[in-house]
Every structure is written in C-alpha cells, then in structure tokens.
Design a protein around this motif. Structure first.
Motif, PDB file in Angstrom:
ATOM      1  N   ILE A  25       0.777  -1.068   0.128  1.00  0.00           N
ATOM      2  CA  ILE A  25      -0.019  -0.040  -0.091  1.00  0.00           C
ATOM      3  C   ILE A  25       0.739   1.186   0.175  1.00  0.00           C
ATOM      4  CG2 ILE A  25      -1.684   1.447   1.278  1.00  0.00           C
ATOM      5  CD1 ILE A  25      -2.535  -1.356   2.434  1.00  0.00           C
ATOM      6  N   SER A  26       0.573   2.111  -0.877  1.00  0.00           N
ATOM      7  CA  SER A  26       1.214   3.503  -0.954  1.00  0.00           C
ATOM      8  C   SER A  26       0.249   4.765  -1.002  1.00  0.00           C
ATOM      9  CB  SER A  26       2.062   3.439  -2.215  1.00  0.00           C
ATOM     10  OG  SER A  26       2.966   4.688  -2.289  1.00  0.00           O
ATOM     11  N   ILE A  27       0.511   5.558  -0.185  1.00  0.00           N
ATOM     12  CA  ILE A  27      -0.154   6.943  -0.286  1.00  0.00           C
ATOM     13  C   ILE A  27       0.586   8.027  -0.575  1.00  0.00           C
ATOM     14  CG2 ILE A  27      -2.065   8.090   0.943  1.00  0.00           C
ATOM     15  CD1 ILE A  27      -2.257   6.113   2.998  1.00  0.00           C
ATOM     16  N   GLY A  28       1.759   7.720  -1.126  1.00  0.00           N
ATOM     17  CA  GLY A  28       2.911   8.678  -1.517  1.00  0.00           C
ATOM     18  C   GLY A  28       3.105   8.814  -2.856  1.00  0.00           C
ATOM     19  N   ASN A  29       2.241   8.373  -3.682  1.00  0.00           N
ATOM     20  CA  ASN A  29       2.572   8.407  -5.260  1.00  0.00           C
ATOM     21  C   ASN A  29       2.567   9.955  -5.701  1.00  0.00           C
ATOM     22  OD1 ASN A  29       3.049   5.432  -4.967  1.00  0.00           O
ATOM     23  ND2 ASN A  29       2.371   5.432  -7.347  1.00  0.00           N
ATOM     24  N   GLY A  30       1.759  10.792  -5.074  1.00  0.00           N
ATOM     25  CA  GLY A  30       1.671  12.010  -5.602  1.00  0.00           C
ATOM     26  C   GLY A  30       3.114  12.678  -5.491  1.00  0.00           C
ATOM     27  N   ARG A  49      10.699  -3.542   5.453  1.00  0.00           N
ATOM     28  CA  ARG A  49      10.165  -4.356   6.394  1.00  0.00           C
ATOM     29  C   ARG A  49       8.985  -3.935   7.112  1.00  0.00           C
ATOM     30  NH1 ARG A  49      14.008  -7.899   8.405  1.00  0.00           N
ATOM     31  NH2 ARG A  49      16.103  -7.487   7.694  1.00  0.00           N
ATOM     32  N   LEU A  50       8.236  -2.924   6.334  1.00  0.00           N
ATOM     33  CA  LEU A  50       7.093  -2.494   6.898  1.00  0.00           C
ATOM     34  C   LEU A  50       6.047  -3.237   6.185  1.00  0.00           C
ATOM     35  CD1 LEU A  50       7.807   1.345   7.157  1.00  0.00           C
ATOM     36  CD2 LEU A  50       7.843  -0.386   9.018  1.00  0.00           C
ATOM     37  N   ARG A  51       4.699  -3.408   6.861  1.00  0.00           N
ATOM     38  CA  ARG A  51       3.547  -3.962   6.345  1.00  0.00           C
ATOM     39  C   ARG A  51       2.305  -3.234   6.547  1.00  0.00           C
ATOM     40  NH1 ARG A  51       7.646  -5.895   5.068  1.00  0.00           N
ATOM     41  NH2 ARG A  51       7.804  -8.335   4.918  1.00  0.00           N
ATOM     42  N   GLY A  52       1.301  -3.119   5.825  1.00  0.00           N
ATOM     43  CA  GLY A  52      -0.019  -2.597   6.043  1.00  0.00           C
ATOM     44  C   GLY A  52      -0.096  -1.286   6.519  1.00  0.00           C
ATOM     45  N   PRO A  53      -0.735  -0.748   7.539  1.00  0.00           N
ATOM     46  CA  PRO A  53      -0.749   0.415   7.824  1.00  0.00           C
ATOM     47  C   PRO A  53       0.673   1.120   8.178  1.00  0.00           C
ATOM     48  CG  PRO A  53      -1.592  -0.829   9.733  1.00  0.00           C
ATOM     49  CD  PRO A  53      -1.333  -1.686   8.460  1.00  0.00           C
ATOM     50  N   TYR A  54       1.577   0.529   8.694  1.00  0.00           N
ATOM     51  CA  TYR A  54       2.767   1.105   8.835  1.00  0.00           C
ATOM     52  C   TYR A  54       3.547   1.509   7.568  1.00  0.00           C
ATOM     53  CZ  TYR A  54       2.235  -1.434  13.198  1.00  0.00           C
ATOM     54  OH  TYR A  54       1.405  -1.935  14.187  1.00  0.00           O
ATOM     55  N   LEU A  55       3.361   0.815   6.300  1.00  0.00           N
ATOM     56  CA  LEU A  55       3.781   1.018   5.038  1.00  0.00           C
ATOM     57  C   LEU A  55       2.868   2.101   4.782  1.00  0.00           C
ATOM     58  CD1 LEU A  55       5.597   0.726   2.723  1.00  0.00           C
ATOM     59  CD2 LEU A  55       4.040  -1.079   1.921  1.00  0.00           C
ATOM     60  N   ALA A  56       1.831   2.321   4.754  1.00  0.00           N
ATOM     61  CA  ALA A  56       0.807   3.303   4.591  1.00  0.00           C
ATOM     62  C   ALA A  56       1.235   4.610   5.309  1.00  0.00           C
ATOM     63  CB  ALA A  56      -0.667   3.160   4.663  1.00  0.00           C
ATOM     64  N   GLY A  57       1.554   4.865   6.351  1.00  0.00           N
ATOM     65  CA  GLY A  57       1.720   5.779   6.989  1.00  0.00           C
ATOM     66  C   GLY A  57       3.346   6.325   6.685  1.00  0.00           C
ATOM     67  N   ALA A  58       4.285   5.189   6.279  1.00  0.00           N
ATOM     68  CA  ALA A  58       5.500   5.898   5.802  1.00  0.00           C
ATOM     69  C   ALA A  58       5.582   6.598   4.381  1.00  0.00           C
ATOM     70  CB  ALA A  58       6.693   4.962   5.643  1.00  0.00           C
ATOM     71  N   THR A  59       4.638   6.091   3.826  1.00  0.00           N
ATOM     72  CA  THR A  59       4.369   6.747   2.461  1.00  0.00           C
ATOM     73  C   THR A  59       3.575   7.951   2.441  1.00  0.00           C
ATOM     74  OG1 THR A  59       2.514   5.456   1.676  1.00  0.00           O
ATOM     75  CG2 THR A  59       4.656   4.648   0.823  1.00  0.00           C
ATOM     76  N   LEU A  60       2.471   8.098   3.488  1.00  0.00           N
ATOM     77  CA  LEU A  60       2.067   9.132   3.779  1.00  0.00           C
ATOM     78  C   LEU A  60       2.643  10.346   4.224  1.00  0.00           C
ATOM     79  CD1 LEU A  60      -0.914  10.727   4.167  1.00  0.00           C
ATOM     80  CD2 LEU A  60      -0.734   9.732   6.571  1.00  0.00           C
ATOM     81  N   MET A  61       3.804  10.094   5.135  1.00  0.00           N
ATOM     82  CA  MET A  61       4.914  11.116   5.455  1.00  0.00           C
ATOM     83  C   MET A  61       5.379  11.436   4.495  1.00  0.00           C
ATOM     84  SD  MET A  61       8.021  10.585   8.119  1.00  0.00           S
ATOM     85  CE  MET A  61       8.852   9.379   7.072  1.00  0.00           C
ATOM     86  N   LEU A 116      -3.628  14.911  -4.014  1.00  0.00           N
ATOM     87  CA  LEU A 116      -3.268  14.149  -5.315  1.00  0.00           C
ATOM     88  C   LEU A 116      -3.035  12.769  -4.977  1.00  0.00           C
ATOM     89  CD1 LEU A 116      -2.373  14.053  -8.374  1.00  0.00           C
ATOM     90  CD2 LEU A 116      -0.051  14.795  -7.616  1.00  0.00           C
ATOM     91  N   SER A 117      -2.259  12.427  -3.979  1.00  0.00           N
ATOM     92  CA  SER A 117      -1.851  11.099  -3.497  1.00  0.00           C
ATOM     93  C   SER A 117      -3.165  10.363  -3.183  1.00  0.00           C
ATOM     94  CB  SER A 117      -0.989  11.040  -2.579  1.00  0.00           C
ATOM     95  OG  SER A 117       0.260  11.751  -2.889  1.00  0.00           O
ATOM     96  N   ILE A 118      -4.112  10.999  -2.549  1.00  0.00           N
ATOM     97  CA  ILE A 118      -5.285  10.106  -2.304  1.00  0.00           C
ATOM     98  C   ILE A 118      -6.063   9.816  -3.244  1.00  0.00           C
ATOM     99  CG2 ILE A 118      -7.607  10.447  -0.731  1.00  0.00           C
ATOM    100  CD1 ILE A 118      -5.834  11.715   1.440  1.00  0.00           C
ATOM    101  N   GLY A 119      -6.298  10.843  -4.207  1.00  0.00           N
ATOM    102  CA  GLY A 119      -6.904  10.659  -5.377  1.00  0.00           C
ATOM    103  C   GLY A 119      -6.289   9.916  -6.385  1.00  0.00           C
ATOM    104  N   LEU A 120      -4.880   9.579  -6.532  1.00  0.00           N
ATOM    105  CA  LEU A 120      -4.461   8.188  -7.202  1.00  0.00           C
ATOM    106  C   LEU A 120      -4.853   7.032  -6.590  1.00  0.00           C
ATOM    107  CD1 LEU A 120      -0.867  10.054  -7.823  1.00  0.00           C
ATOM    108  CD2 LEU A 120      -2.894   9.504  -9.609  1.00  0.00           C
ATOM    109  N   LEU A 121      -4.728   6.949  -5.276  1.00  0.00           N
ATOM    110  CA  LEU A 121      -5.055   5.598  -4.465  1.00  0.00           C
ATOM    111  C   LEU A 121      -6.576   5.395  -4.541  1.00  0.00           C
ATOM    112  CD1 LEU A 121      -4.375   3.454  -2.887  1.00  0.00           C
ATOM    113  CD2 LEU A 121      -4.620   4.787  -0.620  1.00  0.00           C
ATOM    114  N   THR A 122      -7.423   6.389  -4.743  1.00  0.00           N
ATOM    115  CA  THR A 122      -8.808   6.364  -5.035  1.00  0.00           C
ATOM    116  C   THR A 122      -9.058   5.965  -6.534  1.00  0.00           C
ATOM    117  OG1 THR A 122      -9.350   8.063  -3.418  1.00  0.00           O
ATOM    118  CG2 THR A 122     -11.116   7.418  -4.877  1.00  0.00           C
ATOM    119  N   ALA A 123      -8.595   6.477  -7.484  1.00  0.00           N
ATOM    120  CA  ALA A 123      -8.603   6.062  -8.775  1.00  0.00           C
ATOM    121  C   ALA A 123      -8.189   4.410  -8.964  1.00  0.00           C
ATOM    122  CB  ALA A 123      -7.788   6.790  -9.595  1.00  0.00           C
TER     123      ALA A 123
END
Length: 271
Positions: A50-55, A100-112, A236-243
């Motif tokens: 999971i990635s929330i940082g592609n923006g 080494r991150l999984r699930g919400p921890y990986l999402a949080g790192a990319t969100l940062m 933008l990152s959230i929009g990409l994930l939503t798409a």
C-alpha cells in the motif's frame, strides 16, 4: 498487447480530431494520470503493498522534467526517461527503507513522504521556484504544420506515452516477475520457501510504481505548463489511490477508468 494498443491509439487519434480543444486537454490530463495510476495498480494489486505517496513521486518526475528542459534542453523522449529514472531512484530508496513495513505502517511511511516532499520546493526556492514553481513549455513539431492545434499534439503525445506504459506493464505482469509478485502478495512465507527473494521483489515493485508515477508527473507538467508545490499535495496522492481502488486493483484497464473518474467527475460536479 501491442496490437490492442495500436487499435486504441487510432481510435483516440480519430476522437481528438473530432473533439474540441478542451476535450483534447482533458484527454491529455487523463493520459498523464493513467501512467501514474497504472503503476500504483501494479504495486497494490500485484505485489500487495500500500502506498499513499505516489503524488510525491509525480512531483519528482515533474520537477525533473522542468529542470532538464530548462537547463539541458533535451528532446522530450529523453526528458520523460530522465523523469522516470529520477522517480524510480527515489522509489528504490523508499522501498529499501520500507521493505520491512507492512499494511498501515507502510501506508503511514508513504503518507509522510507525500506530506513532507512539497515543502522542499519552499526550502530551495532558488532551484525549484518556491510557490511560483517552474514553467514547462514545449512546442508543436514543425512537420505537423503551423495551424496544427497544440492541444491535439498534447493529447497525441500523452496518450501515446500512456499506451506504451500500459503495454510494458501488461507484459511485465505476464512475465516471471509478475508471477513472483503475485506469489509474494498471496503468501510471503511460501514465496520465500519457494526460493523467491521477497525483499528484492518488494523493492522492485516500488521502483516500477515510482517510475510510472514520475513519468505521469512529467506528462502532467507538460500538459499544465507549470510545476508547482500546490499541484502535488496530499490530495493528489489520495486521488491516485482512490482511482486505483475504484478502477480495480491489479487491472490496467481499471487504471484507465479510475483516471477518467479522477479527471471528469470534479469537472461535472463543479459545472
């Protein structure tokens, strides 16, 4: 895949001739998002990350394109390649750090990453232009004639690039690497026991996804004519994930539908 892409390209070229300049602009914008969403679809749908940082990777690609055009004056194909490579290198760094991150921890790192990266333009305004950003301008090739609409050229350019990305990702998904990603997604322990290097495959998925996002950022910069921090916010990152989710994770055709929704729905809601 190549034959299907050629057929789609012919249909899009015919549509761009019949549609107006505004629709050509929308077509180009959709194509830019398709490249980024397709990479995110591969990351989440095939490798299970999971990635929330592609923006943020789109921002890297956009600024790389603007700087290369401004200081080096390379042709567009090299500019797009440089943007994809720059974002892929950033994706490799993030992928190694988050291996080494999984699930919400990986999402949080990319969100940062998505939250922090736009502020770099303000810290180094002499290089990145601060809030005003950097201009990105291209010219219509002379062989098309002086009366050829610039928006149609943008539509052709971005759609052709997006189709190339889709063909490459479709072939990659059918290859040994794609099958390995599916194995890691379904069961990492079983994949490791089968002899797969799980960490390397996870990092490779990040590299591919970031490279596609960087190319999408370069395409978007060419379409809009400017690269500024306000265009690459967390929204933008959230929009990409939503798409990617709405289109269907793991489906490249879904990346197209998700990008259409990302561009067209806000337009019709406000008008």
């Amino acid at each position: 895949h190549l034959a299907a892409a050629i057929c789609v390209a012919l249909v899009l070229a015919a549509l761009s001739v019949r549609l107006g300049s505004y629709r050509d602009y929308q077509m180009a914008e959709v194509a830019a998002y398709v490249a980024a969403v397709a990479g995110l679809t591969v990351l989440i749908g095939l490798s299970g990350q999971i990635s929330i940082g592609n923006g943020a990777f789109m921002a890297i690609g956009g600024y790389a394109a603007a700087l290369v055009l401004q200081h080096l004056g390379w042709p567009l194909e090299l500019v797009f390649a440089a943007s994809a490579v720059a974002a892929a290198l950033a994706g490799a760094i993030v992928g190694i750090a988050a291996a080494r991150l999984r699930g919400p921890y990986l999402a949080g790192a990319t969100l940062m990453l998505a939250v922090a990266l736009p502020s770099v333009a303000d810290q180094y305004s002499g290089v990145f232009g601060g809030d005003q950003g950097l201009p990105v301008s291209i010219t219509t090739p002379a062989f098309l004639g002086p009366t050829f609409p610039p928006t149609r050229w943008l539509a052709w350019l971005t759609c052709a690039t997006a189709l190339i990305v889709l063909v490459l990702l479709a072939n990659l998904g059918r290859s040994r690497i794609g099958r390995s990603w599916r194995a890691v997604r379904d069961d990492e322990v079983a994949a490791a026991l089968a002899g797969l290097n799980v960490a390397r495959l996870r990092v490779l998925a990040f590299v591919v996804s970031a490279g596609c996002a960087g190319l999408g950022g370069a395409l978007l910069a060419v379409v809009t004519g400017i690269v500024a921090p306000g265009a690459y916010t967390l929204t933008l990152s959230i929009g990409l994930l939503t798409a990617a989710v709405l289109g269907g994770l793991g489906s490249l055709a879904g990346a197209v539908w998700g990008s259409l929704l990302l561009v067209l729905v806000p337009t019709y809601l406000t008008n």
